[in-house]
Design a protein around this motif. Structure first.
Motif, mmCIF file in Angstrom:
data_model
loop_
_atom_site.group_PDB
_atom_site.id
_atom_site.type_symbol
_atom_site.label_atom_id
_atom_site.label_comp_id
_atom_site.label_asym_id
_atom_site.label_seq_id
_atom_site.Cartn_x
_atom_site.Cartn_y
_atom_site.Cartn_z
ATOM 1 N N THR A 172 0.848 -1.255 0.069
ATOM 2 C CA THR A 172 0.067 -0.015 -0.103
ATOM 3 C C THR A 172 0.990 1.172 0.127
ATOM 4 O OG1 THR A 172 -0.051 0.021 2.378
ATOM 5 C CG2 THR A 172 -1.864 -1.022 1.182
ATOM 6 N N THR A 173 0.485 2.266 -0.643
ATOM 7 C CA THR A 173 1.124 3.672 -0.430
ATOM 8 C C THR A 173 0.321 4.775 -0.460
ATOM 9 O OG1 THR A 173 3.219 4.786 -1.651
ATOM 10 C CG2 THR A 173 1.519 3.724 -2.939
ATOM 11 N N ARG A 174 0.860 5.890 -0.064
ATOM 12 C CA ARG A 174 0.060 7.105 -0.197
ATOM 13 C C ARG A 174 0.723 8.016 -1.280
ATOM 14 N NH1 ARG A 174 1.287 12.134 1.514
ATOM 15 N NH2 ARG A 174 -0.761 13.590 2.029
ATOM 16 N N ILE A 175 0.008 8.356 -2.568
ATOM 17 C CA ILE A 175 0.560 9.013 -3.532
ATOM 18 C C ILE A 175 0.617 10.389 -3.033
ATOM 19 C CG2 ILE A 175 0.078 9.952 -5.750
ATOM 20 C CD1 ILE A 175 -1.149 7.455 -6.322
ATOM 21 N N TYR A 176 1.744 11.225 -3.288
ATOM 22 C CA TYR A 176 1.915 12.700 -2.945
ATOM 23 C C TYR A 176 0.851 13.302 -3.520
ATOM 24 C CZ TYR A 176 4.878 16.576 -1.483
ATOM 25 O OH TYR A 176 5.386 17.640 -1.007
ATOM 26 N N SER A 177 0.097 14.230 -2.629
ATOM 27 C CA SER A 177 -1.156 14.608 -3.188
ATOM 28 C C SER A 177 -0.719 16.056 -3.880
ATOM 29 C CB SER A 177 -2.082 15.078 -2.124
ATOM 30 O OG SER A 177 -1.434 16.336 -1.302
ATOM 31 N N GLN A 178 -1.821 16.549 -4.994
ATOM 32 C CA GLN A 178 -1.693 17.501 -5.528
ATOM 33 C C GLN A 178 -1.559 18.827 -4.683
ATOM 34 O OE1 GLN A 178 -2.383 17.764 -9.046
ATOM 35 N NE2 GLN A 178 -2.676 20.124 -9.371
ATOM 36 N N ALA A 179 -2.196 18.841 -3.473
ATOM 37 C CA ALA A 179 -2.234 19.877 -2.591
ATOM 38 C C ALA A 179 -0.960 19.919 -1.878
ATOM 39 C CB ALA A 179 -3.402 19.689 -1.326
#
Length: 371
Positions: A57-64
């Motif tokens: 699982t990973t958290r994609i670096y967000s646009q914000a």
């Protein structure tokens, strides 16, 4: 600055920043994703599925988050430059693991000058400090830019010697987290005629493992690396090793065999590094090299250049490839042969595992499962 090259749109720049800031996406993985999917936006869209199929699982670096980082860069006078753009340092862009995006602050004209790195002991001798400052000043007078890591000791002396001619400080942390903190004033002086660069996010406090990563940029930015003083286990020897792997010239200043700060440099000379005692030695060795061209960097393909996407690995293919992997490094070519599938399928499975944090890559095209 140099002309030519391509320029990313603001949207592409945000996408590149999001992709390289996503966990388990390093410079080589970034390049594989861009080549596989044709751009950062389709790669970002594909990431959740790739990671899931790799078992993670990973958290994609967000646009914000990316937009906040761009705003922070603008506030401190830095700009994000992407690989292949005209302002990207030319020697750095030729590396296999060149950072896709770097933040640059200062006078970018310094990157048009032939670069030489000068590094050495933090606990330097008075003689070492004097020599580092003198050779940096003499190289600057001859039209060279000096590159170093803003550390105490030899690095700081090299920067001081080339403040007027132009020097580049390579940071181990973000532009707003200068290390060591007492070199903030030195960095301010560097920025007048030189520049500072970092591949790390804004707000990033440098840790011990970040310094070898920074060292590869010091050597990669440069045509040659001068080691002034280095103990037997000095970090400067890491820079020298990386320089050799990158095809850069390695120079070493001899020192007293009774001084442990010269043990590393004397050892480099025994191993084949070029012995130098003045700037002219460096200039004479680099002049033939500086006449050669620099490889064209990677760039984001245009729509008419894109190849059809590779087929997604089937369950049996994926299972077969994973079963062939273990803690012992194995060649990717052997995986292709033993799995009896295509190289494209093998690369896709390896990419899934890497993004899930389950794969380690080694030199020579070897891979292994993470322990």
């Amino acid at each position: 600055m140099a002309t030519g090259g391509v320029r990313l749109s603001d949207e592409q720049r945000i996408d590149w920043l999001r992709l390289i800031r996503t966990p388990n996406v390093g410079p080589r993985t970034f390049r594989d994703l861009i080549n596989h999917y044709g751009g950062a936006r389709p790669a970002l869209d594909a990431l959740p599925g790739l990671v899931r199929r790799g078992g993670g699982t990973t958290r994609i670096y967000s646009q914000a988050d990316a937009e906040r980082e761009v705003a922070a860069a603008r506030q401190c006078g830095a700009s994000f430059v992407a690989l292949g753009e005209p302002s990207y340092p030319p020697w750095l862009q030729a590396l296999d693991d060149a950072p896709p995006v770097i933040a640059i602050r200062g006078n970018e004209e310094v990157f048009t000058r032939p670069p030489v790195a000068i590094v050495g002991s933090r606990n330097a001798s008075a003689v070492g400090l004097k020599f580092a400052e003198r050779i940096a000043r003499d190289l600057g007078a001859a039209g060279f830019a000096t590159v170093s890591g803003l550390a105490r000791g030899i690095d700081a002396a090299a920067h001081r010697g080339s403040l007027a001619s132009g020097t580049v400080a390579v940071l181990a942390g973000g532009h707003d987290r200068i290390y060591p903190p007492d070199h903030v004033n030195l960095l301010d002086g560097i920025l007048e005629h030189g520049a500072a660069i970092s591949e790390m996010p804004f707000g990033w406090e440098p840790r011990a493992r970040d310094f070898p990563r920074r060292n590869r940029l010091i050597s990669g930015l440069s045509a040659g690396v001068v080691i002034v003083e280095a103990a037997k286990r000095s970090g400067s020897l890491i820079t020298a090793r990386l320089a050799g792997e990158q095809g850069r010239e390695v120079f070493a200043v001899p020192g007293s065999p009774l001084d442990p700060r010269s043990e590393g440099t004397n050892g480099l000379i025994k191993q084949g590094a070029t012995l130098i005692t003045e700037a002219r030695d460096v200039i004479d060795a680099l002049e033939p090299i500086l006449g050669r061209g620099i490889e064209t960097p990677a760039r984001e393909p245009s729509p008419d250049e894109l190849l059809p996407p590779a087929s997604e690995p089937g369950h049996d293919e994926r299972h077969r490839i994973v079963d062939l992997l273990g803690p012992t490094p194995v060649a990717i070519d052997d995986l292709v042969r033993l799995s009896q599938t295509s190289a494209a399928i093998v690369r896709t499975v390896l990419l899934e595992l890497e993004l899930a944090g389950r794969l380690d890559r080694h030199g020579g095209g070897l891979v292994s499962l993470s322990s």
